[in-house]
Design a protein around this motif. Structure first.
Motif, PDB file in Angstrom:
ATOM      1  N   ARG A  74     -22.300 -21.010  42.603  1.00 30.85           N
ATOM      2  CA  ARG A  74     -21.482 -22.227  42.664  1.00 30.85           C
ATOM      3  C   ARG A  74     -22.300 -23.450  42.235  1.00 30.85           C
ATOM      4  O   ARG A  74     -21.845 -24.293  41.462  1.00 30.85           O
ATOM      5  CB  ARG A  74     -20.946 -22.405  44.064  1.00 30.85           C
ATOM      6  CG  ARG A  74     -19.913 -23.516  44.187  1.00 30.85           C
ATOM      7  CD  ARG A  74     -19.552 -23.745  45.638  1.00 30.85           C
ATOM      8  NE  ARG A  74     -19.234 -22.490  46.309  1.00 30.85           N
ATOM      9  CZ  ARG A  74     -19.203 -22.347  47.625  1.00 30.85           C
ATOM     10  NH1 ARG A  74     -19.536 -23.365  48.410  1.00 30.85           N
ATOM     11  NH2 ARG A  74     -18.888 -21.206  48.159  1.00 30.85           N
ATOM     12  N   VAL A  75     -23.555 -23.524  42.729  1.00 28.81           N
ATOM     13  CA  VAL A  75     -24.411 -24.656  42.376  1.00 28.81           C
ATOM     14  C   VAL A  75     -24.693 -24.666  40.874  1.00 28.81           C
ATOM     15  O   VAL A  75     -24.675 -25.705  40.205  1.00 28.81           O
ATOM     16  CB  VAL A  75     -25.723 -24.598  43.185  1.00 28.81           C
ATOM     17  CG1 VAL A  75     -26.726 -25.634  42.672  1.00 28.81           C
ATOM     18  CG2 VAL A  75     -25.433 -24.834  44.661  1.00 28.81           C
ATOM     19  N   ALA A  76     -24.965 -23.481  40.294  1.00 32.33           N
ATOM     20  CA  ALA A  76     -25.280 -23.395  38.861  1.00 32.33           C
ATOM     21  C   ALA A  76     -24.105 -23.852  38.009  1.00 32.33           C
ATOM     22  O   ALA A  76     -24.259 -24.573  37.025  1.00 32.33           O
ATOM     23  CB  ALA A  76     -25.680 -21.965  38.505  1.00 32.33           C
ATOM     24  N   ILE A  77     -22.896 -23.426  38.418  1.00 29.88           N
ATOM     25  CA  ILE A  77     -21.709 -23.821  37.652  1.00 29.88           C
ATOM     26  C   ILE A  77     -21.512 -25.327  37.701  1.00 29.88           C
ATOM     27  O   ILE A  77     -21.234 -25.984  36.689  1.00 29.88           O
ATOM     28  CB  ILE A  77     -20.475 -23.085  38.180  1.00 29.88           C
ATOM     29  CG1 ILE A  77     -20.585 -21.587  37.848  1.00 29.88           C
ATOM     30  CG2 ILE A  77     -19.206 -23.662  37.586  1.00 29.88           C
ATOM     31  CD1 ILE A  77     -19.476 -20.750  38.431  1.00 29.88           C
ATOM     32  N   TRP A  78     -21.678 -25.913  38.888  1.00 31.08           N
ATOM     33  CA  TRP A  78     -21.496 -27.365  38.997  1.00 31.08           C
ATOM     34  C   TRP A  78     -22.594 -28.127  38.243  1.00 31.08           C
ATOM     35  O   TRP A  78     -22.351 -29.216  37.701  1.00 31.08           O
ATOM     36  CB  TRP A  78     -21.466 -27.784  40.470  1.00 31.08           C
ATOM     37  CG  TRP A  78     -20.139 -27.503  41.128  1.00 31.08           C
ATOM     38  CD1 TRP A  78     -19.881 -26.591  42.102  1.00 31.08           C
ATOM     39  CD2 TRP A  78     -18.894 -28.122  40.817  1.00 31.08           C
ATOM     40  NE1 TRP A  78     -18.546 -26.584  42.446  1.00 31.08           N
ATOM     41  CE2 TRP A  78     -17.899 -27.539  41.654  1.00 31.08           C
ATOM     42  CE3 TRP A  78     -18.497 -29.109  39.906  1.00 31.08           C
ATOM     43  CZ2 TRP A  78     -16.580 -27.903  41.628  1.00 31.08           C
ATOM     44  CZ3 TRP A  78     -17.146 -29.477  39.875  1.00 31.08           C
ATOM     45  CH2 TRP A  78     -16.210 -28.878  40.734  1.00 31.08           C
ATOM     46  N   LEU A  79     -23.799 -27.588  38.203  1.00 31.30           N
ATOM     47  CA  LEU A  79     -24.859 -28.226  37.416  1.00 31.30           C
ATOM     48  C   LEU A  79     -24.527 -28.240  35.924  1.00 31.30           C
ATOM     49  O   LEU A  79     -24.732 -29.236  35.222  1.00 31.30           O
ATOM     50  CB  LEU A  79     -26.189 -27.503  37.648  1.00 31.30           C
ATOM     51  CG  LEU A  79     -26.905 -27.786  38.964  1.00 31.30           C
ATOM     52  CD1 LEU A  79     -28.156 -26.920  39.088  1.00 31.30           C
ATOM     53  CD2 LEU A  79     -27.272 -29.275  39.067  1.00 31.30           C
ATOM     54  N   VAL A  80     -24.022 -27.104  35.422  1.00 31.50           N
ATOM     55  CA  VAL A  80     -23.634 -27.045  33.997  1.00 31.50           C
ATOM     56  C   VAL A  80     -22.528 -28.028  33.700  1.00 31.50           C
ATOM     57  O   VAL A  80     -22.541 -28.748  32.699  1.00 31.50           O
ATOM     58  CB  VAL A  80     -23.222 -25.605  33.630  1.00 31.50           C
ATOM     59  CG1 VAL A  80     -22.630 -25.564  32.219  1.00 31.50           C
ATOM     60  CG2 VAL A  80     -24.412 -24.664  33.741  1.00 31.50           C
ATOM     61  N   ILE A  81     -21.531 -28.077  34.597  1.00 30.16           N
ATOM     62  CA  ILE A  81     -20.421 -29.023  34.392  1.00 30.16           C
ATOM     63  C   ILE A  81     -20.926 -30.457  34.427  1.00 30.16           C
ATOM     64  O   ILE A  81     -20.551 -31.305  33.599  1.00 30.16           O
ATOM     65  CB  ILE A  81     -19.335 -28.791  35.454  1.00 30.16           C
ATOM     66  CG1 ILE A  81     -18.710 -27.396  35.273  1.00 30.16           C
ATOM     67  CG2 ILE A  81     -18.268 -29.868  35.378  1.00 30.16           C
ATOM     68  CD1 ILE A  81     -17.749 -27.017  36.374  1.00 30.16           C
ATOM     69  N   GLY A  82     -21.822 -30.776  35.368  1.00 28.78           N
ATOM     70  CA  GLY A  82     -22.353 -32.138  35.464  1.00 28.78           C
ATOM     71  C   GLY A  82     -23.185 -32.519  34.260  1.00 28.78           C
ATOM     72  O   GLY A  82     -23.102 -33.647  33.744  1.00 28.78           O
ATOM     73  N   LEU A  83     -24.018 -31.589  33.756  1.00 28.94           N
ATOM     74  CA  LEU A  83     -24.846 -31.880  32.582  1.00 28.94           C
ATOM     75  C   LEU A  83     -23.985 -32.116  31.351  1.00 28.94           C
ATOM     76  O   LEU A  83     -24.243 -33.036  30.558  1.00 28.94           O
ATOM     77  CB  LEU A  83     -25.800 -30.704  32.335  1.00 28.94           C
ATOM     78  CG  LEU A  83     -26.750 -30.843  31.136  1.00 28.94           C
ATOM     79  CD1 LEU A  83     -27.663 -32.051  31.325  1.00 28.94           C
ATOM     80  CD2 LEU A  83     -27.573 -29.571  30.949  1.00 28.94           C
ATOM     81  N   ALA A  84     -22.952 -31.290  31.179  1.00 32.74           N
ATOM     82  CA  ALA A  84     -22.055 -31.483  30.034  1.00 32.74           C
ATOM     83  C   ALA A  84     -21.363 -32.835  30.111  1.00 32.74           C
ATOM     84  O   ALA A  84     -21.224 -33.548  29.115  1.00 32.74           O
ATOM     85  CB  ALA A  84     -21.034 -30.354  29.982  1.00 32.74           C
ATOM     86  N   ALA A  85     -20.929 -33.218  31.323  1.00 35.53           N
ATOM     87  CA  ALA A  85     -20.262 -34.511  31.480  1.00 35.53           C
ATOM     88  C   ALA A  85     -21.211 -35.664  31.200  1.00 35.53           C
ATOM     89  O   ALA A  85     -20.867 -36.648  30.541  1.00 35.53           O
ATOM     90  CB  ALA A  85     -19.682 -34.620  32.889  1.00 35.53           C
ATOM     91  N   PHE A  86     -22.493 -35.545  31.664  1.00 33.72           N
ATOM     92  CA  PHE A  86     -23.462 -36.630  31.483  1.00 33.72           C
ATOM     93  C   PHE A  86     -23.801 -36.826  30.015  1.00 33.72           C
ATOM     94  O   PHE A  86     -23.804 -37.940  29.497  1.00 33.72           O
ATOM     95  CB  PHE A  86     -24.720 -36.321  32.282  1.00 33.72           C
ATOM     96  CG  PHE A  86     -25.841 -37.293  32.005  1.00 33.72           C
ATOM     97  CD1 PHE A  86     -25.802 -38.595  32.516  1.00 33.72           C
ATOM     98  CD2 PHE A  86     -26.918 -36.917  31.216  1.00 33.72           C
ATOM     99  CE1 PHE A  86     -26.819 -39.476  32.227  1.00 33.72           C
ATOM    100  CE2 PHE A  86     -27.935 -37.790  30.943  1.00 33.72           C
ATOM    101  CZ  PHE A  86     -27.890 -39.090  31.458  1.00 33.72           C
ATOM    102  N   THR A  87     -24.080 -35.727  29.316  1.00 37.36           N
ATOM    103  CA  THR A  87     -24.441 -35.856  27.906  1.00 37.36           C
ATOM    104  C   THR A  87     -23.276 -36.379  27.088  1.00 37.36           C
ATOM    105  O   THR A  87     -23.462 -37.139  26.138  1.00 37.36           O
ATOM    106  CB  THR A  87     -24.901 -34.504  27.365  1.00 37.36           C
ATOM    107  OG1 THR A  87     -23.877 -33.523  27.612  1.00 37.36           O
ATOM    108  CG2 THR A  87     -26.197 -34.054  28.015  1.00 37.36           C
ATOM    109  N   GLY A  88     -22.060 -35.970  27.446  1.00 32.76           N
ATOM    110  CA  GLY A  88     -20.911 -36.479  26.708  1.00 32.76           C
ATOM    111  C   GLY A  88     -20.732 -37.968  26.882  1.00 32.76           C
ATOM    112  O   GLY A  88     -20.515 -38.711  25.929  1.00 32.76           O
TER     113      GLY A  88
END
Length: 351
Positions: A74-88
């Motif tokens: 769960r933590v890994a999935i939320w990290l990927v989602i957060g990183l994608a949102a930040f870079t965008g």
């Protein structure tokens, strides 16, 4: 999808209506009361309606390892989602700038801006050297007037000459331009001078080459001489090892000697076109020359319709004889059933 729902702590998906399978685990404890028929209506002919049983969920205890893996996922999935949102968002606010084109720089360009134009410097220096090395005590003003044309303003046009003697210049050749910066340079000029010595029957003219270094600078709109030139030494002879010559074809040399001799005689008389091969471009020698002898003719070893050899020739001109060496190219010319060798080109020999 069941593994993903477990990682996100979501309940199992409910079964669709009409499906014959149940999502209740096989080992779950299910307690359901025995259905009791309920009369649907009163009186005679009433039907009984069965109430479906109520199913309950039995909790299954989750192991510690499985729970930890679910939390990590769960933590890994939320990290990927957060990183994608930040870079965008970052690219929206700070878009990537196009890379600036790489400019090719010449490290010598700045130095060349302070150079004196070479062609103009050589022209001015050669003209000035002719006037500087040419003098006559009977007409000193002529020399001064010519020097003033190329001197920087304010300089003495006598340029060190005491006003006596006679010296004549036959030729000047501008050579190396040495740039010294600040739009200044030195130009080396070769000067052919002649002087008269003795008197009466003993008078004679002596000619020699002198080296003259002339200081020049880029002035307002043109190159000028900025000071007295200096007489310098001339280059001396240098050693050179000539490469070995090609092997000789003795038979071919004997067969074509008459052809070469005939051409040289015609060349001296101005009728070389009659002895040369068709299409050959050989310029006439001009008047005052006479063919004297073909001292040697050696054809290089080889084969084919074109052959090259070395000719040593003696010319008569100026009341004397001058021996010279040429490289002569022959080509085989065919007409009907006959063929013969003719001269196609004549050049100097390069050792």
């Amino acid at each position: 999808m069941s593994a993903l729902r477990k990682m996100l702590n979501l309940p199992p998906k409910e079964s669709q209506g009409g499906e014959g399978t149940s999502t209740v685990p096989a080992d779950a404890a299910v307690s359901a009361p025995t259905p009791t028929p309920t009369p649907a209506g009163t009186g005679e002919g009433a039907t009984l309606v069965r109430t479906p049983p109520v199913l309950g969920w039995a909790e299954e205890e989750e192991s510690a390892g499985r729970s930890a893996m679910r939390k990590v996922g769960r933590v890994a999935i939320w990290l990927v989602i957060g990183l994608a949102a930040f870079t965008g968002v970052r690219t929206w606010i700070f878009p990537a700038k196009p890379q600036a084109p790489v400019q090719q720089t010449d490290p010598l360009a700045a130095a060349r801006k302070n150079n004196v134009p070479e062609a103009e410097a050589q022209q001015v220096a050669a003209r000035f050297a002719r006037s500087y090395m040419n003098w006559n005590s009977q007409t000193p003003e002529l020399r001064a007037g010519e020097l003033e044309a190329d001197l920087a303003q304010g300089l003495d046009p006598k340029m060190g000459w005491d006003g006596s003697g006679v010296q004549m210049v036959a030729q000047t050749i501008a050579g190396t331009v040495t740039q010294v910066g600040g739009k200044r340079a030195r130009v080396l000029v070769d000067v052919r001078v002649s002087t008269v010595t003795g008197g009466g029957k003993n008078q004679r003219t002596v000619s020699t080459w002198r080296g003259l270094e002339v200081p020049v600078a880029q002035g307002y709109g043109r190159v000028v001489v900025t000071g007295e030139p200096a007489i310098v030494g001339m280059p001396t002879a240098a050693h050179y090892n000539a490469p070995d010559g090609p092997e000789a074809d003795t038979q071919m040399s004997g067969q074509t000697r008459g052809t070469v001799k005939e051409f040289l005689s015609s060349w001296a008389s101005g009728s070389q076109d009659q002895a040369a091969a068709p299409g050959a471009d050989i310029h006439p020698l001009g008047g005052g020359m006479e063919f004297d002898a073909l001292d040697s003719w050696v054809v290089d070893a080889g084969s084919g319709a074109k052959r090259t050899g070395t000719a040593t020739v003696r010319w008569k001109l100026g009341g004397g004889q001058l021996q010279q060496t040429y490289r002569i190219t022959l080509t085989k010319v065919s007409a009907s059933s006959a063929s013969r060798w003719q001269v196609e080109a004549v050049t100097s020999k390069t050792a």
